[in-house]
Scaffold this motif. Structure first.
Motif, PDB file in Angstrom:
ATOM      1  N   SER A 228      51.809  58.810  31.258  1.00  0.00           N
ATOM      2  CA  SER A 228      52.347  57.597  31.889  1.00  0.00           C
ATOM      3  C   SER A 228      51.181  56.716  32.257  1.00  0.00           C
ATOM      4  N   PRO A 229      51.157  55.496  31.813  1.00  0.00           N
ATOM      5  CA  PRO A 229      50.040  54.591  32.093  1.00  0.00           C
ATOM      6  C   PRO A 229      49.960  54.294  33.588  1.00  0.00           C
ATOM      7  N   PRO A 230      48.763  54.089  34.114  1.00  0.00           N
ATOM      8  CA  PRO A 230      48.596  53.799  35.548  1.00  0.00           C
ATOM      9  C   PRO A 230      49.325  52.520  35.936  1.00  0.00           C
ATOM     10  N   GLN A 231      50.021  52.641  37.065  1.00  0.00           N
ATOM     11  CA  GLN A 231      50.742  51.470  37.561  1.00  0.00           C
ATOM     12  C   GLN A 231      49.769  50.495  38.218  1.00  0.00           C
ATOM     13  N   SER A 232      49.990  49.256  38.030  1.00  0.00           N
ATOM     14  CA  SER A 232      49.118  48.251  38.647  1.00  0.00           C
ATOM     15  C   SER A 232      49.396  48.194  40.153  1.00  0.00           C
ATOM     16  N   GLU A 233      48.351  48.354  40.925  1.00  0.00           N
ATOM     17  CA  GLU A 233      48.489  48.318  42.369  1.00  0.00           C
ATOM     18  C   GLU A 233      48.231  46.903  42.885  1.00  0.00           C
ATOM     19  N   GLU A 234      48.993  46.565  43.906  1.00  0.00           N
ATOM     20  CA  GLU A 234      48.816  45.247  44.516  1.00  0.00           C
ATOM     21  C   GLU A 234      47.828  45.378  45.667  1.00  0.00           C
ATOM     22  N   PHE A 235      46.635  44.873  45.466  1.00  0.00           N
ATOM     23  CA  PHE A 235      45.600  44.980  46.477  1.00  0.00           C
ATOM     24  C   PHE A 235      45.756  43.856  47.508  1.00  0.00           C
ATOM     25  N   LYS A 236      45.637  44.264  48.788  1.00  0.00           N
ATOM     26  CA  LYS A 236      45.675  43.265  49.848  1.00  0.00           C
ATOM     27  C   LYS A 236      44.337  42.560  49.926  1.00  0.00           C
ATOM     28  N   PRO A 237      44.340  41.283  50.172  1.00  0.00           N
ATOM     29  CA  PRO A 237      43.066  40.556  50.248  1.00  0.00           C
ATOM     30  C   PRO A 237      42.266  41.021  51.470  1.00  0.00           C
ATOM     31  N   TYR A 238      40.960  41.020  51.339  1.00  0.00           N
ATOM     32  CA  TYR A 238      40.087  41.406  52.449  1.00  0.00           C
ATOM     33  C   TYR A 238      40.165  40.344  53.530  1.00  0.00           C
ATOM     34  N   ARG A 239      40.287  40.813  54.783  1.00  0.00           N
ATOM     35  CA  ARG A 239      40.336  39.896  55.915  1.00  0.00           C
ATOM     36  C   ARG A 239      39.195  40.234  56.870  1.00  0.00           C
ATOM     37  N   ALA A 240      38.389  39.268  57.167  1.00  0.00           N
ATOM     38  CA  ALA A 240      37.279  39.478  58.095  1.00  0.00           C
ATOM     39  C   ALA A 240      37.798  39.498  59.525  1.00  0.00           C
ATOM     40  N   VAL A 241      37.148  40.304  60.356  1.00  0.00           N
ATOM     41  CA  VAL A 241      37.499  40.345  61.770  1.00  0.00           C
ATOM     42  C   VAL A 241      36.988  39.058  62.423  1.00  0.00           C
ATOM     43  N   ASN A 242      37.863  38.374  63.086  1.00  0.00           N
ATOM     44  CA  ASN A 242      37.497  37.093  63.683  1.00  0.00           C
ATOM     45  C   ASN A 242      36.417  37.279  64.750  1.00  0.00           C
TER      46      ASN A 242
ATOM     47  N   VAL B  53      36.322  39.080  68.726  1.00  0.00           N
ATOM     48  CA  VAL B  53      35.397  40.153  69.102  1.00  0.00           C
ATOM     49  C   VAL B  53      34.593  39.756  70.335  1.00  0.00           C
ATOM     50  N   LEU B  54      34.060  38.531  70.335  1.00  0.00           N
ATOM     51  CA  LEU B  54      33.267  38.069  71.479  1.00  0.00           C
ATOM     52  C   LEU B  54      34.113  37.967  72.743  1.00  0.00           C
ATOM     53  N   SER B  55      35.388  37.629  72.580  1.00  0.00           N
ATOM     54  CA  SER B  55      36.277  37.573  73.728  1.00  0.00           C
ATOM     55  C   SER B  55      36.367  38.937  74.401  1.00  0.00           C
ATOM     56  N   LEU B  56      36.525  39.967  73.606  1.00  0.00           N
ATOM     57  CA  LEU B  56      36.596  41.324  74.158  1.00  0.00           C
ATOM     58  C   LEU B  56      35.263  41.720  74.789  1.00  0.00           C
ATOM     59  N   VAL B  57      34.156  41.330  74.165  1.00  0.00           N
ATOM     60  CA  VAL B  57      32.835  41.656  74.705  1.00  0.00           C
ATOM     61  C   VAL B  57      32.648  41.031  76.087  1.00  0.00           C
TER      62      VAL B  57
ATOM     63  N   ALA C  75      38.450  31.595  76.748  1.00  0.00           N
ATOM     64  CA  ALA C  75      38.259  30.528  75.758  1.00  0.00           C
ATOM     65  C   ALA C  75      38.089  31.101  74.359  1.00  0.00           C
ATOM     66  N   LEU C  76      37.270  32.140  74.232  1.00  0.00           N
ATOM     67  CA  LEU C  76      37.045  32.736  72.915  1.00  0.00           C
ATOM     68  C   LEU C  76      38.281  33.455  72.403  1.00  0.00           C
ATOM     69  N   GLY C  77      39.013  34.123  73.314  1.00  0.00           N
ATOM     70  CA  GLY C  77      40.244  34.791  72.897  1.00  0.00           C
ATOM     71  C   GLY C  77      41.275  33.807  72.395  1.00  0.00           C
ATOM     72  N   TRP C  78      41.428  32.693  73.109  1.00  0.00           N
ATOM     73  CA  TRP C  78      42.380  31.666  72.680  1.00  0.00           C
ATOM     74  C   TRP C  78      41.964  31.067  71.335  1.00  0.00           C
ATOM     75  N   ALA C  79      40.680  30.774  71.193  1.00  0.00           N
ATOM     76  CA  ALA C  79      40.194  30.191  69.934  1.00  0.00           C
ATOM     77  C   ALA C  79      40.371  31.174  68.778  1.00  0.00           C
ATOM     78  N   GLY C  80      40.091  32.456  69.035  1.00  0.00           N
ATOM     79  CA  GLY C  80      40.238  33.451  67.976  1.00  0.00           C
ATOM     80  C   GLY C  80      41.674  33.620  67.537  1.00  0.00           C
ATOM     81  N   LEU C  81      42.592  33.714  68.501  1.00  0.00           N
ATOM     82  CA  LEU C  81      44.005  33.867  68.151  1.00  0.00           C
ATOM     83  C   LEU C  81      44.527  32.636  67.422  1.00  0.00           C
ATOM     84  N   ARG C  82      44.062  31.478  67.806  1.00  0.00           N
ATOM     85  CA  ARG C  82      44.487  30.244  67.139  1.00  0.00           C
ATOM     86  C   ARG C  82      44.021  30.229  65.684  1.00  0.00           C
ATOM     87  N   THR C  83      42.789  30.659  65.464  1.00  0.00           N
ATOM     88  CA  THR C  83      42.258  30.699  64.095  1.00  0.00           C
ATOM     89  C   THR C  83      42.995  31.722  63.251  1.00  0.00           C
ATOM     90  N   ILE C  84      43.299  32.877  63.845  1.00  0.00           N
ATOM     91  CA  ILE C  84      44.011  33.926  63.105  1.00  0.00           C
ATOM     92  C   ILE C  84      45.411  33.465  62.727  1.00  0.00           C
TER      93      ILE C  84
END
Length: 244
Positions: free
Chosen positions: A10-24, A28-32, A71-80
């Motif tokens: 049986s030929p390998p089924q094509s997998e649907e890869f999820k696009p890479y997403r960078a951590v905002n 991260v700075l908001s949590l720091v 401020a950073l948490g709000w900006a990060g969530l808005r961008t996401i």
């Protein structure tokens, strides 16, 4: 190829890869910043409960770091939200934002409470900045007009014990300084950045520490510049009546 081989293969089924997403980064700075504010908030609470350190100053720093977290948490969530396929880190941003809000309220509340209750009744809050000479009033030099007004009156002031008494155990005679910037890293503090302090006879002395001291007592201007240990030109004196 035989039908059996075709069935086994049986030929390998094509997998649907999820696009890479960078951590905002903002999330991260908001949590720091929220994590940095947390221990300062705890110290502020301890200072308020046990009168140790300066709750006003600690509360200010708690609030300041919390504002950055918010401020950073709000900006990060808005961008996401705008770029959900490019960024991750929603949980980090939410934690940083909520922790920042809680710690901001805590810092402001504790600092305000401390500021409103730390001065004993009958004493005037005074800051070292009020005791500095004023070039617009040369007739009062080398002291300030405010110092002349306060001469002989009960005041409340914060400062730090000069390290010249370090290692001497409990002391009831020392110099209170404006900050550690000059005195602890070499150099003679400015005359108006020092107050010679005397505790009442029989009262338990204070041991040297780097914590903020809160003293209430009678403020006096000496008739002449005096010397205490290796410190010259001490102009101001405080006969302490209460240690907060």
């Amino acid at each position: 190829m035989s039908s059996a081989a075709e069935a086994a293969y049986s030929p390998p089924q094509s997998e649907e890869f999820k696009p890479y997403r960078a951590v905002n980064r903002s999330a991260v700075l908001s949590l720091v910043f929220a994590l940095v504010a947390a221990p300062i908030a705890i110290l502020t609470l301890v200072s308020t409960q046990f009168s140790y350190g300066d709750g006003v100053n600690l509360g200010f720093w708690t609030a300041l770091f919390s504002v950055f977290a918010i401020a950073l948490g709000w900006a990060g969530l808005r961008t996401i939200r705008r770029y959900p396929n490019e960024y991750s880190g929603k949980l980090l941003g939410r934690i940083g934002l909520l922790a920042g809000l809680v710690q901001l309220v805590l810092g402001i509340s504790l600092a305000s409470f401390t500021y409103a209750t730390e001065v004993p009744e009958g004493y005037t809050r005074v800051m070292f900045s009020e005791l500095q000479p004023d070039a617009d009033h040369p007739e009062y030099l080398p002291i300030s007009p405010r110092a002349v007004e306060l001469n002989g009156k009960p005041i409340f002031i914060k400062g730090y014990m000069h390290p010249g008494v370090e290692g001497m155990g409990s002391v009831n005679h020392f110099v209170l300084v404006f900050d550690y910037g000059t005195c602890c890293f070499g150099g003679q503090p400015k005359p108006t950045h020092m107050i010679e302090v005397r505790l009442p006879e029989g009262q338990k002395g204070l041991r040297y520490s780097r914590s903020t001291l809160k003293l209430a007592g009678k403020f006096e201007i000496g008739p002449y510049a005096s010397k205490f240990q290796d410190l010259n030109n001490v102009l101001y004196h405080l006969n302490v009546e209460q240690v907060r």
